[in-house]
Design an enzyme around this catalytic site. Sequence first.
Site, PDB file in Angstrom:
ATOM      1  N   GLU A 147      16.247 -25.438  19.079  1.00 33.63           N
ATOM      2  CA  GLU A 147      15.709 -25.418  20.439  1.00 33.63           C
ATOM      3  C   GLU A 147      14.355 -26.101  20.564  1.00 33.63           C
ATOM      4  O   GLU A 147      14.018 -26.622  21.629  1.00 33.63           O
ATOM      5  CB  GLU A 147      15.617 -23.974  20.968  1.00 33.63           C
ATOM      6  N   LYS A 173      24.899 -44.870   4.011  1.00 29.76           N
ATOM      7  CA  LYS A 173      25.173 -44.033   2.842  1.00 29.76           C
ATOM      8  C   LYS A 173      26.639 -43.631   2.754  1.00 29.76           C
ATOM      9  O   LYS A 173      27.077 -43.082   1.734  1.00 29.76           O
ATOM     10  CB  LYS A 173      24.277 -42.794   2.871  1.00 29.76           C
ATOM     11  N   LYS A 181      21.369 -34.519   7.385  1.00 27.46           N
ATOM     12  CA  LYS A 181      21.231 -35.891   6.886  1.00 27.46           C
ATOM     13  C   LYS A 181      20.383 -36.022   5.630  1.00 27.46           C
ATOM     14  O   LYS A 181      20.330 -37.092   5.036  1.00 27.46           O
ATOM     15  CB  LYS A 181      20.635 -36.776   7.978  1.00 27.46           C
ATOM     16  N   GLU A 221      20.595 -40.220  -5.262  1.00 30.76           N
ATOM     17  CA  GLU A 221      19.918 -41.369  -4.681  1.00 30.76           C
ATOM     18  C   GLU A 221      20.249 -42.656  -5.435  1.00 30.76           C
ATOM     19  O   GLU A 221      20.247 -42.693  -6.668  1.00 30.76           O
ATOM     20  CB  GLU A 221      18.402 -41.142  -4.694  1.00 30.76           C
TER      21      GLU A 221
END
Length: 664
Positions: free
Chosen positions: A332, A426, A384, A558
Site C-alpha cells: 500500500e 533474465k 524480482k 548471478e
Amino acid sequence: MERLWSKDPDERIAQLILIDSLIALFAAAFVMFFYKCCLEMADGEMEFISERIMLFFMCNVLSRILMGIYRSVWRYANIYSYSRLVVADIVSGIAYLVIDHFCGEWNMNVIYICSVVLVCDLATLVTRFLYQSMRYGSYLLMKPKEVQDRRELNKINIAIVGAGDTGANLAEDLRRNPHSLYRPICFIDKKYSQDTNINGIRVYREDGNIVETIKNLPVQEIVFALNLDDTDKKNDLFQLYSQTGCRLRVYDYPEKVIGSDPQQEQTKTIRDISIEDVLFREPITVNNAITKEFYHDKVILISGGGGSIGSGLCRTIAELMPKRLIILDIYENNAYDIQQELVRKYGKSLHLDVVIASVRDAKRLDEIFEEYKPEIVFHAAAHKHVPLMEDSGCEAIKNNVFGTYNMANVAEKHGVKRFVLISTDKAVNPTNIMGASKRLCEMVVRCRKDSKTDFAAVRFGNVLGSNGSVIPLFKRQIEKGGPVTITDKRIIRYFMTIPEACGLVMEAGAMAKKGDLFVLDMGKPVKILDLAENMIRLCGLRPYQDIDIVEIGLRPGEKLYEELLMNSDTLTKTPNNLIFIEKEDSLTREEVEKKLQILRTVVMVQTSAEPKELAKRGYHDIVLKSIKEIVPTFHDPEEVNQKVLEEGTMPVLSGEKPQIATAS
C-alpha cells in the site's frame, strides 16, 4: 522597510500611485523652475504650462495602470520591468501631446512635456532602485553580523557553465536572493574571452586549460546552465568537468504541473546530474502518436502499479488521458505514493482508482475485474530480486508464475482486449529461480493464442534507478563515504531508463498480437565498474581515493552478463527499430498445464507434512529440481560463467548491432 507598506495589495498600489504622483509633481515643478530661470519664460507662458500639468498627470497614471506597472512586484524587478516603465511614460507623453494638439495648443508644450517625461522617468527609476537596495539592506540589518557572516561562510561556491541568458539570470537570482545557498564565482563559456565579465562576475573561456583553472579557484560545485539535449555534448562535458573534482549539477525546469495556472512562471531548480543524464547513447524515443491513439479513453489496469516499472507506466498512461486508470498492488505504501503524485498533477481530470490486492488471490482478482472491467492490462507485479528469490524460490513460483496464471485467467474470463506481461532478459537461458519463473510466465501468456484476449510479453534488461537496482545502492554507499560494493568488476549489464522502458512497453502493447514476445533493444551494454566510477565522479569525488570500490563476489544465481537479447536468427523487426518480435514457437495450453502441475505439487509440499529437510532454504532444492525439469534452457550460473571466461564470449562494449530480419 516592510513596516512602511500596507500588506493589502490594493492599498500598496494606492501608496505607489501616490508616490509616483509626487514624483511627477516634482518633475513638473523642477522643469518649470528651470525654464523660468534659464529660458526667462513670460508669466503667461508659465501659467499656460501650469494649466496643462493635470492633463499630464492623468495620462501618466492611466498609461502606467494600463501597462500593468502597478501590478509588478518591484522588489524582484528586472530590466523587463524597468523597460516597461519607460515605455509607459513615453506612451503617456505621446498621448498628452495628441490630446493637446487636438485642443489647438502647441507652442513650447512639446519641449516642456518631453523634459517632464525625462525627469519623471529618471526620478521614478531611481526610487525603484533605491527600494530594491533598501529592502535587501534592511534584511541584512535585521540579521546580526555574525548570522550574516555565517550565512556567507556556509554558501557553496559555484562555477556556472554557460554565460548566456539562462546562466546570467541564474547568477543574478542567486546574488539577489538572501536565502540562496550558492555564491557564483565565475562563468565558463566558449564564446567569451578571458577579459570578459557579466555583472562583475569573471567569465573564463572553456579551453584546454579550464580544468586547471577551476582547480585553482575556490569552486566547490559546477552548475550547467545550458541546453543538454545533445547526448554527445553531455558526455563530453561530463568527461571534461568530472576531472575538476567538483560536484556536477544542472539548472533546469521542474516537471510541469497540469491544471496549474498557465500564466504562472515556473521556477527553475538546481539539481544533481543523474546517471540517466549521462547514458552513453542517444535517448530512446517513443512513437507517441501510436500510443496516444491506442490508450486514450480506455480502461487500463496495471498490476504492481506501485513498483518501479508499474508506477512509470502509470505516469506515462496518465498523460494520454485514459477513461480510467486502476492501480493494483499488494504494497500500500508504493501505491499510495503514486496515487498522491498523480492526484497532485492531474487532479480530477484523471479518473484514478487504487486497489490493494494480491495477484495470488484469484477470487479477489475476479471481483476486481468484474467491478472495473478493464480493457487493457499491464501485468508488472512480480518478485524480482535474484538473490532473495534464490532463498525463497517457492515464493517466486507462487507470486510470479501462479500470480500471472491468475491474472491471465481473469483477463480471459472478463473479455480484456489486451494483456501485456512485463518480462526480463533474465528469462533468457535463466541461471536463477527468478529468471526461470519469468520464463514460465512468458509460457503462461503465450500459450493462449486461441483466446479472444491478445496476450503478449515484453522482455527487456535492467532499468536505471528502479527499486533494488545498483543505482540507489551506489548512491547510499557514496553518501555514507563508501566503499561502493560491486559483485564482480567484469560484470556487464544492459540499461534503460524507466521512461524509456515504459514508453517502449506501451508501444509494443499497442502493436501486440496473440502470443507475441517482444524484445527491446537496450543499446550498448554498460560495465558496472564504469557505472560506479562515474557515479562517484558525479558527486565531485575521486574513485579509489575519496571513495573505494570493493569487489565482493557474485551473488547466488548471478551471471557475469545477461544473454545478448538481439539474436539476429530469431528476431524480426517492427515499425519501431528498437522493438523486435521473438520468433520462437510457443507451447500449447496442455503443455503449459503439465508444467504448472509439477509446480503445484511443489507449492503443496510446502504446506504438507513432509520431512523438515525439505524446508531448508525455503524449499530451494525441490523448487530448483522442478525448474530444471520444466525449463529446459535453465543452466547453473557457475557453469555459464566458467564457459564465458573459457571461450572469451563476453559482449564487446563497442560492438555493432546485428542485422535483424524484417517482418513480413
